[in-house]
Design an enzyme around this catalytic site. Structure first.
Site, PDB file in Angstrom:
ATOM      1  N   LYS A   1       0.865  -1.188   0.000  1.00  0.00           N
ATOM      2  CA  LYS A   1       0.000   0.000   0.000  1.00  0.00           C
ATOM      3  C   LYS A   1       0.892   1.226   0.000  1.00  0.00           C
ATOM      4  O   LYS A   1       2.042   1.157   0.434  1.00  0.00           O
ATOM      5  CB  LYS A   1      -0.881   0.004   1.251  1.00  0.00           C
ATOM      6  CG  LYS A   1      -2.092   0.907   1.154  1.00  0.00           C
ATOM      7  CD  LYS A   1      -3.239   0.273   0.399  1.00  0.00           C
ATOM      8  CE  LYS A   1      -4.335   1.277   0.121  1.00  0.00           C
ATOM      9  NZ  LYS A   1      -5.532   0.629  -0.440  1.00  0.00           N
TER      10      LYS A   1
ATOM     11  N   ASP B   1      -6.735   4.501  -4.890  1.00  0.00           N
ATOM     12  CA  ASP B   1      -7.467   4.384  -3.616  1.00  0.00           C
ATOM     13  C   ASP B   1      -8.088   5.768  -3.405  1.00  0.00           C
ATOM     14  O   ASP B   1      -8.261   6.518  -4.385  1.00  0.00           O
ATOM     15  CB  ASP B   1      -6.508   3.984  -2.477  1.00  0.00           C
ATOM     16  CG  ASP B   1      -7.245   3.615  -1.179  1.00  0.00           C
ATOM     17  OD1 ASP B   1      -7.877   2.557  -1.142  1.00  0.00           O
ATOM     18  OD2 ASP B   1      -7.199   4.397  -0.207  1.00  0.00           O
TER      19      ASP B   1
HETATM   20  P1  NDP Z   1     -13.016   8.101  -3.093  1.00  0.00           P
HETATM   21  O1  NDP Z   1     -11.950   9.088  -2.818  1.00  0.00           O
HETATM   22  O2  NDP Z   1     -13.493   7.887  -4.469  1.00  0.00           O
HETATM   23  O3  NDP Z   1     -14.302   8.404  -2.183  1.00  0.00           O
HETATM   24  C1  NDP Z   1     -14.275   8.510  -0.791  1.00  0.00           C
HETATM   25  C2  NDP Z   1     -15.648   9.001  -0.380  1.00  0.00           C
HETATM   26  O4  NDP Z   1     -15.831   8.908   1.023  1.00  0.00           O
HETATM   27  C3  NDP Z   1     -15.903  10.448  -0.747  1.00  0.00           C
HETATM   28  O5  NDP Z   1     -17.247  10.565  -1.109  1.00  0.00           O
HETATM   29  C4  NDP Z   1     -15.614  11.173   0.576  1.00  0.00           C
HETATM   30  O6  NDP Z   1     -16.261  12.413   0.703  1.00  0.00           O
HETATM   31  C5  NDP Z   1     -16.240  10.204   1.512  1.00  0.00           C
HETATM   32  N1  NDP Z   1     -15.820  10.344   2.898  1.00  0.00           N
HETATM   33  C6  NDP Z   1     -14.579  10.490   3.405  1.00  0.00           C
HETATM   34  N2  NDP Z   1     -14.635  10.503   4.743  1.00  0.00           N
HETATM   35  C7  NDP Z   1     -15.931  10.347   5.073  1.00  0.00           C
HETATM   36  C8  NDP Z   1     -16.638  10.230   6.276  1.00  0.00           C
HETATM   37  N3  NDP Z   1     -16.010  10.300   7.448  1.00  0.00           N
HETATM   38  N4  NDP Z   1     -17.981  10.026   6.221  1.00  0.00           N
HETATM   39  C9  NDP Z   1     -18.624   9.959   5.047  1.00  0.00           C
HETATM   40  N5  NDP Z   1     -18.014  10.070   3.879  1.00  0.00           N
HETATM   41  C10 NDP Z   1     -16.693  10.255   3.884  1.00  0.00           C
HETATM   42  O7  NDP Z   1     -12.480   6.716  -2.456  1.00  0.00           O
HETATM   43  P2  NDP Z   1     -12.906   5.241  -2.810  1.00  0.00           P
HETATM   44  O8  NDP Z   1     -14.365   5.155  -3.050  1.00  0.00           O
HETATM   45  O9  NDP Z   1     -11.961   4.706  -3.816  1.00  0.00           O
HETATM   46  O10 NDP Z   1     -12.549   4.501  -1.433  1.00  0.00           O
HETATM   47  C11 NDP Z   1     -13.453   4.450  -0.349  1.00  0.00           C
HETATM   48  C12 NDP Z   1     -12.995   3.371   0.623  1.00  0.00           C
HETATM   49  O11 NDP Z   1     -12.956   2.106  -0.065  1.00  0.00           O
HETATM   50  C13 NDP Z   1     -11.602   3.539   1.212  1.00  0.00           C
HETATM   51  O12 NDP Z   1     -11.593   2.986   2.520  1.00  0.00           O
HETATM   52  C14 NDP Z   1     -10.730   2.690   0.301  1.00  0.00           C
HETATM   53  O13 NDP Z   1      -9.543   2.276   0.931  1.00  0.00           O
HETATM   54  C15 NDP Z   1     -11.670   1.523   0.075  1.00  0.00           C
HETATM   55  N6  NDP Z   1     -11.375   0.706  -1.099  1.00  0.00           N
HETATM   56  C16 NDP Z   1     -11.332   1.262  -2.356  1.00  0.00           C
HETATM   57  C17 NDP Z   1     -11.096   0.469  -3.462  1.00  0.00           C
HETATM   58  C18 NDP Z   1     -11.154   1.015  -4.831  1.00  0.00           C
HETATM   59  O14 NDP Z   1     -11.102   0.196  -5.775  1.00  0.00           O
HETATM   60  N7  NDP Z   1     -11.302   2.295  -5.037  1.00  0.00           N
HETATM   61  C19 NDP Z   1     -10.787  -0.976  -3.293  1.00  0.00           C
HETATM   62  C20 NDP Z   1     -10.962  -1.474  -1.960  1.00  0.00           C
HETATM   63  C21 NDP Z   1     -11.209  -0.640  -0.913  1.00  0.00           C
HETATM   64  P3  NDP Z   1     -15.440  13.803   0.604  1.00  0.00           P
HETATM   65  O15 NDP Z   1     -15.495  14.151  -0.846  1.00  0.00           O
HETATM   66  O16 NDP Z   1     -16.224  14.708   1.473  1.00  0.00           O
HETATM   67  O17 NDP Z   1     -14.041  13.562   1.112  1.00  0.00           O
END
Ligand code: NDP
Length: 448
Positions: A129, A169
Protein backbone atom coordinates in the site's frame (compact mmCIF):
# COMPACT_ATOMS: atom_id res chain seq x y z
CA UNK A 1 -3.95 -10.56 28.58
CA UNK A 2 -5.35 -9.84 25.12
CA UNK A 3 -5.11 -13.44 23.85
CA UNK A 4 -5.69 -16.88 25.34
CA UNK A 5 -2.81 -18.32 23.36
CA UNK A 6 0.27 -17.28 25.35
CA UNK A 7 2.63 -17.41 22.43
CA UNK A 8 0.43 -15.14 20.32
CA UNK A 9 0.01 -12.78 23.29
CA UNK A 10 3.82 -12.41 23.41
CA UNK A 11 4.03 -11.81 19.67
CA UNK A 12 1.33 -9.15 19.89
CA UNK A 13 3.10 -7.51 22.84
CA UNK A 14 6.17 -7.14 20.61
CA UNK A 15 4.08 -5.68 17.80
CA UNK A 16 2.69 -3.11 20.27
CA UNK A 17 6.19 -2.24 21.51
CA UNK A 18 7.53 -1.74 18.01
CA UNK A 19 4.56 0.26 16.72
CA UNK A 20 3.28 1.99 19.84
CA UNK A 21 2.42 5.24 18.06
CA UNK A 22 0.41 3.57 15.28
CA UNK A 23 -3.20 3.01 16.46
CA UNK A 24 -4.75 2.05 13.10
CA UNK A 25 -2.04 -0.50 12.44
CA UNK A 26 -2.38 -2.03 15.92
CA UNK A 27 -6.18 -2.15 15.52
CA UNK A 28 -5.82 -4.11 12.27
CA UNK A 29 -3.20 -6.51 13.67
CA UNK A 30 -5.25 -7.18 16.80
CA UNK A 31 -8.33 -7.98 14.78
CA UNK A 32 -6.47 -10.47 12.59
CA UNK A 33 -4.62 -12.03 15.55
CA UNK A 34 -7.91 -12.57 17.39
CA UNK A 35 -9.00 -14.72 14.47
CA UNK A 36 -5.79 -16.58 13.72
CA UNK A 37 -5.36 -17.50 17.36
CA UNK A 38 -7.47 -20.51 16.42
CA UNK A 39 -4.82 -21.42 13.83
CA UNK A 40 -1.94 -20.88 16.27
CA UNK A 41 -3.61 -23.38 18.63
CA UNK A 42 -3.71 -26.03 15.89
CA UNK A 43 -0.61 -25.43 13.78
CA UNK A 44 2.63 -25.86 15.74
CA UNK A 45 4.47 -25.98 12.40
CA UNK A 46 3.54 -22.33 11.77
CA UNK A 47 4.68 -21.41 15.27
CA UNK A 48 8.01 -23.21 14.69
CA UNK A 49 8.49 -21.43 11.34
CA UNK A 50 8.00 -18.07 13.08
CA UNK A 51 5.09 -17.18 10.80
CA UNK A 52 3.22 -15.23 13.48
CA UNK A 53 6.40 -13.36 14.45
CA UNK A 54 6.99 -12.37 10.84
CA UNK A 55 3.49 -11.71 9.53
CA UNK A 56 2.99 -8.29 11.19
CA UNK A 57 6.42 -6.94 10.29
CA UNK A 58 6.48 -5.42 6.78
CA UNK A 59 9.20 -6.68 4.44
CA UNK A 60 10.04 -3.09 3.53
CA UNK A 61 8.76 0.40 4.41
CA UNK A 62 9.73 3.35 2.24
CA UNK A 63 9.16 6.98 3.20
CA UNK A 64 10.17 9.87 0.99
CA UNK A 65 9.97 13.60 0.40
CA UNK A 66 7.76 14.83 -2.44
CA UNK A 67 8.56 18.42 -3.42
CA UNK A 68 6.62 20.20 -6.15
CA UNK A 69 5.77 23.70 -7.38
CA UNK A 70 2.20 24.97 -7.01
CA UNK A 71 0.48 27.30 -9.51
CA UNK A 72 1.99 30.33 -7.76
CA UNK A 73 5.50 28.97 -8.20
CA UNK A 74 5.74 28.23 -4.48
CA UNK A 75 7.54 25.10 -3.25
CA UNK A 76 5.27 22.57 -1.55
CA UNK A 77 6.50 19.57 0.42
CA UNK A 78 4.57 16.38 1.15
CA UNK A 79 5.52 13.01 2.55
CA UNK A 80 5.18 9.89 0.40
CA UNK A 81 5.02 6.25 1.54
CA UNK A 82 5.07 2.74 0.17
CA UNK A 83 4.84 -0.33 2.34
CA UNK A 84 5.82 -3.64 0.74
CA UNK A 85 4.22 -5.84 3.32
CA UNK A 86 4.34 -9.40 2.13
CA UNK A 87 5.47 -11.01 -1.14
CA UNK A 88 4.94 -14.68 -0.23
CA UNK A 89 2.27 -15.33 -2.86
CA UNK A 90 3.07 -12.74 -5.54
CA UNK A 91 4.35 -9.23 -6.33
CA UNK A 92 3.27 -6.57 -3.84
CA UNK A 93 -0.10 -5.15 -4.85
CA UNK A 94 -2.21 -2.42 -3.28
CA UNK A 95 -3.50 1.08 -3.86
CA UNK A 96 -2.09 4.57 -3.43
CA UNK A 97 -4.03 7.01 -1.26
CA UNK A 98 -3.74 10.80 -1.43
CA UNK A 99 -5.39 12.31 1.65
CA UNK A 100 -4.23 14.64 4.44
CA UNK A 101 -4.82 11.88 7.04
CA UNK A 102 -2.26 9.55 5.42
CA UNK A 103 0.58 8.60 7.77
CA UNK A 104 2.76 5.57 8.53
CA UNK A 105 0.09 3.95 10.71
CA UNK A 106 -2.64 4.24 8.07
CA UNK A 107 -0.39 2.93 5.29
CA UNK A 108 0.77 -0.01 7.39
CA UNK A 109 -2.76 -0.96 8.46
CA UNK A 110 -3.85 -0.89 4.83
CA UNK A 111 -0.83 -2.90 3.64
CA UNK A 112 -1.32 -5.52 6.35
CA UNK A 113 -5.02 -5.93 5.50
CA UNK A 114 -4.19 -6.04 1.80
CA UNK A 115 -1.99 -9.10 2.29
CA UNK A 116 -4.94 -11.24 3.44
CA UNK A 117 -7.43 -9.66 1.06
CA UNK A 118 -5.23 -10.41 -1.94
CA UNK A 119 -4.75 -13.96 -0.72
CA UNK A 120 -8.53 -14.42 -0.50
CA UNK A 121 -8.99 -13.49 -4.17
CA UNK A 122 -7.11 -16.65 -5.15
CA UNK A 123 -4.89 -14.59 -7.47
CA UNK A 124 -1.08 -14.46 -7.12
CA UNK A 125 -0.69 -11.06 -5.44
CA UNK A 126 1.28 -10.06 -2.34
CA UNK A 127 0.30 -7.15 -0.07
CA UNK A 128 1.39 -3.52 -0.35
CA UNK A 129 0.00 0.00 0.00
CA UNK A 130 1.18 3.54 -0.50
CA UNK A 131 0.21 7.17 -0.53
CA UNK A 132 0.95 10.68 0.55
CA UNK A 133 -0.45 13.30 2.93
CA UNK A 134 -1.33 15.38 -0.13
CA UNK A 135 -4.84 16.85 -0.28
CA UNK A 136 -6.15 16.84 -3.87
CA UNK A 137 -9.17 18.96 -2.87
CA UNK A 138 -9.03 22.43 -4.37
CA UNK A 139 -5.90 21.71 -6.45
CA UNK A 140 -5.81 22.59 -10.15
CA UNK A 141 -5.30 19.91 -12.76
CA UNK A 142 -1.79 21.24 -13.32
CA UNK A 143 -0.98 20.93 -9.61
CA UNK A 144 -2.32 17.37 -9.51
CA UNK A 145 -0.08 16.49 -12.47
CA UNK A 146 2.98 18.13 -10.88
CA UNK A 147 2.38 16.28 -7.64
CA UNK A 148 1.83 12.89 -9.33
CA UNK A 149 5.02 13.34 -11.36
CA UNK A 150 7.06 14.27 -8.28
CA UNK A 151 5.60 11.35 -6.34
CA UNK A 152 6.40 8.85 -9.10
CA UNK A 153 9.91 10.23 -9.65
CA UNK A 154 10.82 8.70 -6.29
CA UNK A 155 8.40 5.75 -6.19
CA UNK A 156 9.58 4.36 -9.55
CA UNK A 157 12.83 3.20 -7.92
CA UNK A 158 10.94 0.61 -5.92
CA UNK A 159 8.15 -0.71 -8.17
CA UNK A 160 7.82 -2.78 -11.38
CA UNK A 161 5.39 -5.10 -13.15
CA UNK A 162 6.97 -8.16 -11.43
CA UNK A 163 7.87 -6.59 -8.09
CA UNK A 164 5.23 -4.11 -6.94
CA UNK A 165 2.13 -2.97 -8.82
CA UNK A 166 0.27 -0.02 -7.21
CA UNK A 167 -3.33 1.01 -8.00
CA UNK A 168 -5.74 3.78 -6.96
CA UNK A 169 -7.47 4.38 -3.62
CA UNK A 170 -8.95 7.45 -1.92
CA UNK A 171 -7.97 10.54 -3.92
CA UNK A 172 -6.34 8.51 -6.69
CA UNK A 173 -8.47 7.70 -9.73
CA UNK A 174 -7.85 7.28 -13.47
CA UNK A 175 -6.49 10.83 -13.86
CA UNK A 176 -3.80 10.43 -11.17
CA UNK A 177 -2.91 6.91 -12.36
CA UNK A 178 -2.47 8.35 -15.87
CA UNK A 179 -0.05 11.05 -14.71
CA UNK A 180 1.91 8.55 -12.62
CA UNK A 181 2.04 6.01 -15.45
CA UNK A 182 3.29 8.70 -17.85
CA UNK A 183 6.08 9.67 -15.47
CA UNK A 184 7.10 6.04 -14.88
CA UNK A 185 7.28 5.46 -18.63
CA UNK A 186 9.30 8.62 -19.17
CA UNK A 187 11.90 7.74 -16.54
CA UNK A 188 12.15 3.98 -17.05
CA UNK A 189 11.54 3.97 -20.80
CA UNK A 190 9.30 0.90 -20.60
CA UNK A 191 5.61 0.30 -21.25
CA UNK A 192 4.59 -2.33 -18.71
CA UNK A 193 1.63 -3.07 -16.46
CA UNK A 194 3.30 -1.35 -13.51
CA UNK A 195 0.08 0.31 -12.35
CA UNK A 196 -3.53 -0.84 -12.48
CA UNK A 197 -6.62 1.32 -12.80
CA UNK A 198 -5.21 2.70 -16.05
CA UNK A 199 -7.31 4.39 -18.76
CA UNK A 200 -8.94 2.05 -21.26
CA UNK A 201 -6.92 3.41 -24.18
CA UNK A 202 -3.56 2.43 -22.68
CA UNK A 203 -3.98 -0.94 -20.99
CA UNK A 204 -6.73 -0.44 -18.40
CA UNK A 205 -9.36 -3.09 -17.81
CA UNK A 206 -13.04 -2.68 -18.50
CA UNK A 207 -15.09 -2.91 -15.28
CA UNK A 208 -12.13 -1.97 -13.02
CA UNK A 209 -13.85 1.30 -12.12
CA UNK A 210 -17.03 -0.53 -11.11
CA UNK A 211 -15.30 -3.55 -9.56
CA UNK A 212 -15.14 -2.75 -5.84
CA UNK A 213 -18.75 -1.56 -5.63
CA UNK A 214 -20.09 -4.34 -7.86
CA UNK A 215 -17.99 -6.93 -6.05
CA UNK A 216 -19.32 -5.72 -2.70
CA UNK A 217 -22.87 -6.34 -3.90
CA UNK A 218 -22.00 -9.76 -5.35
CA UNK A 219 -20.55 -10.66 -1.96
CA UNK A 220 -23.61 -9.31 -0.15
CA UNK A 221 -25.82 -11.32 -2.51
CA UNK A 222 -24.02 -14.48 -1.30
CA UNK A 223 -24.58 -13.44 2.32
CA UNK A 224 -28.27 -12.95 1.59
CA UNK A 225 -28.48 -16.30 -0.21
CA UNK A 226 -27.10 -18.10 2.86
CA UNK A 227 -30.14 -16.79 4.72
CA UNK A 228 -32.46 -17.71 1.81
CA UNK A 229 -32.84 -14.01 1.17
CA UNK A 230 -32.14 -11.59 -1.70
CA UNK A 231 -31.74 -7.87 -2.52
CA UNK A 232 -35.32 -7.81 -3.79
CA UNK A 233 -37.24 -4.96 -2.17
CA UNK A 234 -34.49 -4.27 0.40
CA UNK A 235 -33.73 -0.78 1.65
CA UNK A 236 -30.01 0.03 1.57
CA UNK A 237 -27.91 2.80 3.13
CA UNK A 238 -24.49 3.51 1.58
CA UNK A 239 -21.99 5.86 3.21
CA UNK A 240 -19.62 7.80 0.97
CA UNK A 241 -20.22 8.85 -2.62
CA UNK A 242 -16.84 8.11 -4.14
CA UNK A 243 -15.80 5.31 -6.47
CA UNK A 244 -16.82 2.39 -4.25
CA UNK A 245 -20.08 3.92 -3.01
CA UNK A 246 -21.27 5.00 -6.46
CA UNK A 247 -20.91 1.61 -8.11
CA UNK A 248 -22.29 -0.21 -5.11
CA UNK A 249 -25.33 2.05 -5.56
CA UNK A 250 -25.69 1.15 -9.24
CA UNK A 251 -25.43 -2.59 -8.55
CA UNK A 252 -27.93 -2.50 -5.65
CA UNK A 253 -30.56 -1.25 -8.10
CA UNK A 254 -29.60 -3.87 -10.69
CA UNK A 255 -30.07 -6.58 -8.05
CA UNK A 256 -33.51 -5.30 -7.00
CA UNK A 257 -32.74 -3.17 -3.92
CA UNK A 258 -33.25 0.54 -3.22
CA UNK A 259 -30.59 2.97 -1.94
CA UNK A 260 -32.20 5.58 0.35
CA UNK A 261 -29.13 7.48 1.64
CA UNK A 262 -25.57 8.40 0.61
CA UNK A 263 -23.00 10.76 2.15
CA UNK A 264 -19.74 12.65 1.94
CA UNK A 265 -17.56 13.92 4.77
CA UNK A 266 -19.93 16.85 5.39
CA UNK A 267 -23.33 15.19 5.53
CA UNK A 268 -25.82 12.85 3.89
CA UNK A 269 -28.84 12.93 1.59
CA UNK A 270 -31.96 10.89 2.21
CA UNK A 271 -34.77 10.10 -0.19
CA UNK A 272 -37.35 7.45 0.65
CA UNK A 273 -38.08 7.07 -3.07
CA UNK A 274 -34.46 6.07 -3.67
CA UNK A 275 -31.31 7.99 -4.62
CA UNK A 276 -31.08 8.45 -8.39
CA UNK A 277 -27.78 6.79 -9.37
CA UNK A 278 -27.37 8.70 -12.65
CA UNK A 279 -27.80 12.10 -11.00
CA UNK A 280 -25.42 11.21 -8.16
CA UNK A 281 -22.84 9.86 -10.59
CA UNK A 282 -22.99 13.01 -12.71
CA UNK A 283 -22.64 15.21 -9.62
CA UNK A 284 -19.79 13.35 -7.95
CA UNK A 285 -17.83 11.72 -10.75
CA UNK A 286 -18.17 14.32 -13.50
CA UNK A 287 -18.90 17.66 -11.80
CA UNK A 288 -16.97 16.85 -8.58
CA UNK A 289 -19.69 18.50 -6.46
CA UNK A 290 -20.96 17.73 -2.95
CA UNK A 291 -23.89 15.48 -1.94
CA UNK A 292 -25.55 18.62 -0.57
CA UNK A 293 -26.02 19.71 -4.18
CA UNK A 294 -28.05 16.54 -4.84
CA UNK A 295 -30.85 17.83 -2.60
CA UNK A 296 -30.97 21.05 -4.66
CA UNK A 297 -31.61 19.05 -7.82
CA UNK A 298 -33.90 16.31 -6.49
CA UNK A 299 -36.74 17.92 -4.59
CA UNK A 300 -37.86 14.77 -2.74
CA UNK A 301 -34.39 14.43 -1.16
CA UNK A 302 -33.36 16.04 2.12
CA UNK A 303 -29.82 16.96 3.17
CA UNK A 304 -28.65 16.45 6.75
CA UNK A 305 -25.37 17.95 8.06
CA UNK A 306 -22.91 15.53 9.72
CA UNK A 307 -21.82 12.35 7.95
CA UNK A 308 -22.10 10.07 11.00
CA UNK A 309 -25.84 10.69 11.26
CA UNK A 310 -26.38 8.52 8.21
CA UNK A 311 -26.45 5.47 10.52
CA UNK A 312 -29.72 6.78 12.01
CA UNK A 313 -31.46 6.01 8.72
CA UNK A 314 -33.60 2.86 8.86
CA UNK A 315 -32.46 0.13 6.46
CA UNK A 316 -32.24 -3.63 5.89
CA UNK A 317 -28.69 -3.50 4.55
CA UNK A 318 -25.88 -1.07 5.42
CA UNK A 319 -22.83 -0.73 3.17
CA UNK A 320 -20.18 1.57 4.71
CA UNK A 321 -18.10 2.71 1.73
CA UNK A 322 -16.31 5.88 2.86
CA UNK A 323 -13.29 5.49 5.16
CA UNK A 324 -11.78 3.81 8.22
CA UNK A 325 -13.58 3.95 11.59
CA UNK A 326 -16.56 5.87 10.15
CA UNK A 327 -19.06 3.53 11.83
CA UNK A 328 -18.66 3.40 15.61
CA UNK A 329 -20.56 1.63 18.39
CA UNK A 330 -23.26 4.33 18.53
CA UNK A 331 -23.80 4.07 14.80
CA UNK A 332 -23.99 0.29 15.06
CA UNK A 333 -26.54 0.51 17.89
CA UNK A 334 -28.69 2.89 15.86
CA UNK A 335 -28.63 0.54 12.89
CA UNK A 336 -29.47 -2.47 15.07
CA UNK A 337 -32.32 -0.63 16.80
CA UNK A 338 -33.71 0.21 13.37
CA UNK A 339 -33.66 -3.44 12.32
CA UNK A 340 -30.60 -3.73 10.06
CA UNK A 341 -30.09 -7.37 9.01
CA UNK A 342 -26.88 -7.25 6.94
CA UNK A 343 -23.76 -5.07 7.01
CA UNK A 344 -21.02 -5.48 4.41
CA UNK A 345 -17.94 -3.25 4.33
CA UNK A 346 -17.00 -1.50 1.09
CA UNK A 347 -14.37 0.76 2.69
CA UNK A 348 -11.31 -0.57 4.51
CA UNK A 349 -11.95 -1.06 8.25
CA UNK A 350 -14.97 1.32 8.31
CA UNK A 351 -16.42 -0.29 11.45
CA UNK A 352 -14.66 0.16 14.78
CA UNK A 353 -13.99 -3.06 16.76
CA UNK A 354 -16.84 -2.10 19.13
CA UNK A 355 -19.23 -1.72 16.19
CA UNK A 356 -18.26 -5.14 14.79
CA UNK A 357 -18.78 -6.68 18.22
CA UNK A 358 -22.21 -5.07 18.48
CA UNK A 359 -23.25 -6.45 15.07
CA UNK A 360 -22.03 -9.96 15.86
CA UNK A 361 -23.76 -9.95 19.26
CA UNK A 362 -27.03 -8.75 17.76
CA UNK A 363 -26.98 -11.49 15.09
CA UNK A 364 -26.53 -9.03 12.23
CA UNK A 365 -24.85 -10.92 9.38
CA UNK A 366 -21.55 -9.08 8.91
CA UNK A 367 -19.25 -9.09 5.86
CA UNK A 368 -15.76 -7.76 6.68
CA UNK A 369 -13.86 -5.48 4.30
CA UNK A 370 -11.02 -7.76 3.39
CA UNK A 371 -13.51 -10.20 1.89
CA UNK A 372 -16.39 -7.95 0.84
CA UNK A 373 -14.36 -5.24 -0.91
CA UNK A 374 -11.76 -7.50 -2.54
CA UNK A 375 -13.42 -7.10 -5.95
CA UNK A 376 -11.31 -4.04 -6.73
CA UNK A 377 -7.95 -5.66 -6.26
CA UNK A 378 -9.22 -8.88 -7.87
CA UNK A 379 -10.03 -6.93 -11.02
CA UNK A 380 -6.65 -5.21 -10.78
CA UNK A 381 -5.25 -8.74 -10.85
CA UNK A 382 -7.29 -9.37 -13.99
CA UNK A 383 -5.89 -6.14 -15.47
CA UNK A 384 -2.36 -7.46 -14.79
CA UNK A 385 -3.23 -10.71 -16.59
CA UNK A 386 -4.56 -8.82 -19.61
CA UNK A 387 -1.45 -6.61 -19.70
CA UNK A 388 0.86 -9.65 -19.57
CA UNK A 389 -1.07 -11.36 -22.35
CA UNK A 390 -1.30 -8.10 -24.34
CA UNK A 391 -5.03 -8.51 -24.85
CA UNK A 392 -8.24 -7.17 -23.36
CA UNK A 393 -11.43 -8.87 -22.24
CA UNK A 394 -14.93 -7.44 -22.71
CA UNK A 395 -16.83 -5.77 -19.85
CA UNK A 396 -19.04 -8.85 -19.56
CA UNK A 397 -16.07 -11.22 -19.40
CA UNK A 398 -14.41 -9.23 -16.61
CA UNK A 399 -17.69 -8.80 -14.73
CA UNK A 400 -18.37 -12.53 -14.90
CA UNK A 401 -14.89 -13.36 -13.60
CA UNK A 402 -15.39 -10.79 -10.81
CA UNK A 403 -18.67 -12.41 -9.80
CA UNK A 404 -16.99 -15.84 -9.76
CA UNK A 405 -14.14 -14.51 -7.61
CA UNK A 406 -16.53 -12.90 -5.09
CA UNK A 407 -18.46 -16.17 -4.80
CA UNK A 408 -15.16 -17.97 -4.21
CA UNK A 409 -14.13 -15.47 -1.51
CA UNK A 410 -17.46 -15.85 0.26
CA UNK A 411 -17.20 -19.64 0.19
CA UNK A 412 -13.59 -19.59 1.43
CA UNK A 413 -14.52 -17.32 4.37
CA UNK A 414 -17.69 -19.24 5.18
CA UNK A 415 -15.99 -22.66 5.01
CA UNK A 416 -12.96 -21.58 7.06
CA UNK A 417 -15.24 -20.23 9.80
CA UNK A 418 -17.12 -23.52 9.83
CA UNK A 419 -13.94 -25.60 9.92
CA UNK A 420 -12.57 -23.62 12.87
CA UNK A 421 -15.80 -23.87 14.87
CA UNK A 422 -17.21 -20.39 14.36
CA UNK A 423 -19.74 -20.89 11.57
CA UNK A 424 -21.34 -17.67 10.38
CA UNK A 425 -18.49 -15.48 11.67
CA UNK A 426 -17.12 -14.14 8.39
CA UNK A 427 -14.60 -11.89 10.20
CA UNK A 428 -12.81 -14.93 11.58
CA UNK A 429 -13.40 -16.98 8.44
CA UNK A 430 -11.91 -14.34 6.11
CA UNK A 431 -8.89 -13.78 8.34
CA UNK A 432 -8.21 -17.50 8.68
CA UNK A 433 -8.66 -18.32 4.98
CA UNK A 434 -6.53 -15.35 3.90
CA UNK A 435 -3.85 -16.13 6.45
CA UNK A 436 -3.55 -19.86 5.74
CA UNK A 437 -2.47 -19.44 2.12
CA UNK A 438 0.13 -16.78 2.94
CA UNK A 439 1.41 -18.80 5.91
CA UNK A 440 1.82 -21.99 3.86
CA UNK A 441 3.75 -20.03 1.21
CA UNK A 442 5.99 -18.36 3.83
CA UNK A 443 6.71 -21.73 5.43
CA UNK A 444 7.61 -23.29 2.06
CA UNK A 445 9.97 -20.45 1.17
CA UNK A 446 12.03 -20.69 4.37
CA UNK A 447 13.01 -18.04 6.87
CA UNK A 448 13.51 -14.62 5.31
P1 NDP B 1 -13.02 8.10 -3.09
O1 NDP B 1 -11.95 9.09 -2.82
O2 NDP B 1 -13.49 7.89 -4.47
O3 NDP B 1 -14.30 8.40 -2.18
C1 NDP B 1 -14.27 8.51 -0.79
C2 NDP B 1 -15.65 9.00 -0.38
O4 NDP B 1 -15.83 8.91 1.02
C3 NDP B 1 -15.90 10.45 -0.75
O5 NDP B 1 -17.25 10.56 -1.11
C4 NDP B 1 -15.61 11.17 0.58
O6 NDP B 1 -16.26 12.41 0.70
C5 NDP B 1 -16.24 10.20 1.51
N1 NDP B 1 -15.82 10.34 2.90
C6 NDP B 1 -14.58 10.49 3.41
N2 NDP B 1 -14.63 10.50 4.74
C7 NDP B 1 -15.93 10.35 5.07
C8 NDP B 1 -16.64 10.23 6.28
N3 NDP B 1 -16.01 10.30 7.45
N4 NDP B 1 -17.98 10.03 6.22
C9 NDP B 1 -18.62 9.96 5.05
N5 NDP B 1 -18.01 10.07 3.88
C10 NDP B 1 -16.69 10.25 3.88
O7 NDP B 1 -12.48 6.72 -2.46
P2 NDP B 1 -12.91 5.24 -2.81
O8 NDP B 1 -14.36 5.15 -3.05
O9 NDP B 1 -11.96 4.71 -3.82
O10 NDP B 1 -12.55 4.50 -1.43
C11 NDP B 1 -13.45 4.45 -0.35
C12 NDP B 1 -13.00 3.37 0.62
O11 NDP B 1 -12.96 2.11 -0.07
C13 NDP B 1 -11.60 3.54 1.21
O12 NDP B 1 -11.59 2.99 2.52
C14 NDP B 1 -10.73 2.69 0.30
O13 NDP B 1 -9.54 2.28 0.93
C15 NDP B 1 -11.67 1.52 0.07
N6 NDP B 1 -11.37 0.71 -1.10
C16 NDP B 1 -11.33 1.26 -2.36
C17 NDP B 1 -11.10 0.47 -3.46
C18 NDP B 1 -11.15 1.01 -4.83
O14 NDP B 1 -11.10 0.20 -5.77
N7 NDP B 1 -11.30 2.30 -5.04
C19 NDP B 1 -10.79 -0.98 -3.29
C20 NDP B 1 -10.96 -1.47 -1.96
C21 NDP B 1 -11.21 -0.64 -0.91
P3 NDP B 1 -15.44 13.80 0.60
O15 NDP B 1 -15.49 14.15 -0.85
O16 NDP B 1 -16.22 14.71 1.47
O17 NDP B 1 -14.04 13.56 1.11
Amino acid sequence: MEFKNEYLAKVYENVVKRNSSEPEFLQAVKEVFESIELVADKRQDFVDAGIFDRIAEPERFIMFRVSWLDDNGKVQVNRGYRVQFNSAIGPYKGGIRFHPTVNASVIKFLGFEQTFKNSLTGLPMGGGKGGADFDPKGKSDNEIMKFCQAFMTELQKYIGADTDVPAGDIGVGAREIGYMFGQYKRIRDEFTGVLTGKGLHYGGSLARKQATGYGLCYFTREMLATKNDSFDGKTVVISGSGNVALYACEKVYQLGGKVVAMSDSNGYVYDENGIDFKIMQQLKEVEKKRVKDYADIVKTATYVEGCRNIWNVKCDIALPCATQNELDENGAKELIANGVKYVAEGANMPSTPEAVEAFLNAGVYFGPAKAANAGGVATSGLEMSQNSMRLSWTFEEVDEKLNGIMKGIYKAAYDAAKEYGCEGNLVKGANIAGFLKVAEAMKSQGVM
